[in-house]
Design a protein around this motif. Structure first.
Motif, PDB file in Angstrom:
ATOM      1  N   ARG A  40       0.848  -1.190   0.000  1.00 19.98           N
ATOM      2  CA  ARG A  40       0.000   0.000   0.000  1.00 19.98           C
ATOM      3  C   ARG A  40       0.887   1.244   0.000  1.00 19.98           C
ATOM      4  O   ARG A  40       1.945   1.243   0.607  1.00 19.98           O
ATOM      5  N   THR A  75      -3.144   0.673  -3.798  1.00 19.44           N
ATOM      6  CA  THR A  75      -4.002   1.098  -2.702  1.00 19.44           C
ATOM      7  C   THR A  75      -3.324   2.255  -1.996  1.00 19.44           C
ATOM      8  O   THR A  75      -2.129   2.200  -1.700  1.00 19.44           O
ATOM      9  N   VAL A  77      -3.156   4.998   1.261  1.00 21.64           N
ATOM     10  CA  VAL A  77      -3.496   5.274   2.655  1.00 21.64           C
ATOM     11  C   VAL A  77      -3.146   6.747   2.891  1.00 21.64           C
ATOM     12  O   VAL A  77      -1.978   7.105   2.958  1.00 21.64           O
ATOM     13  N   THR A  96      -8.342   2.461  -4.886  1.00 21.21           N
ATOM     14  CA  THR A  96      -8.692   1.850  -3.612  1.00 21.21           C
ATOM     15  C   THR A  96      -8.046   2.683  -2.510  1.00 21.21           C
ATOM     16  O   THR A  96      -6.839   2.915  -2.534  1.00 21.21           O
ATOM     17  N   GLU A  98      -7.635   3.117   1.672  1.00 24.78           N
ATOM     18  CA  GLU A  98      -7.779   2.569   3.020  1.00 24.78           C
ATOM     19  C   GLU A  98      -7.493   3.709   3.988  1.00 24.78           C
ATOM     20  O   GLU A  98      -6.370   4.193   4.067  1.00 24.78           O
ATOM     21  N   TRP A  99      -8.530   4.147   4.698  1.00 23.18           N
ATOM     22  CA  TRP A  99      -8.386   5.268   5.611  1.00 23.18           C
ATOM     23  C   TRP A  99      -7.672   4.817   6.874  1.00 23.18           C
ATOM     24  O   TRP A  99      -8.023   3.785   7.443  1.00 23.18           O
TER      25      TRP A  99
END
Length: 106
Positions: A40, A75, A77, A96, A98-99
């Motif tokens: 990520r 992804t 973040v 995509t 992702e918090w």
């Protein structure tokens, strides 16, 4: 030369792990990324040269970075407040996100 005449280019600099925005060939700002063990991309910090602020360059570099990450199937973040704000306000097709549970200190 007016701001609209300036050539703005965003590039990915893998060596320095950041996306850079250049105005007329001069580095104007960047957003930093780092990959974690799961692949990520974490975005902890975005910066624009104080002399060039107010031109939307932070949004430009983040927009292009997010679009590139989406094209690559990565992804993201978002820890950086600039990146997080951009992602809350704009849909990036194919990205995509992702918090994080906690914001990352810069």
């Amino acid at each position: 030369m007016t701001d609209t005449d300036a050539q703005t280019i965003v590039t990915r600099n893998d060596e320095d792990r950041r996306y850079e925005v250049h105005v007329d060939g001069v580095l104007a700002g960047f957003t930093v990324f780092r990959a974690d063990a799961r692949g990520r991309l974490h975005f902890p910090h975005t910066e624009v040269d104080p002399a060039l602020r107010g031109r939307g360059l932070a949004q430009t570099v983040v927009r292009e970075a997010m679009a590139d990450a989406a094209r690559r199937g990565e992804t993201v973040v978002p820890h950086c407040p600039v990146v997080a704000k951009y992602l809350r306000e704009h849909e990036v097709p194919g990205l995509t996100v992702e918090w994080p549970d906690q914001p990352h200190p810069e």
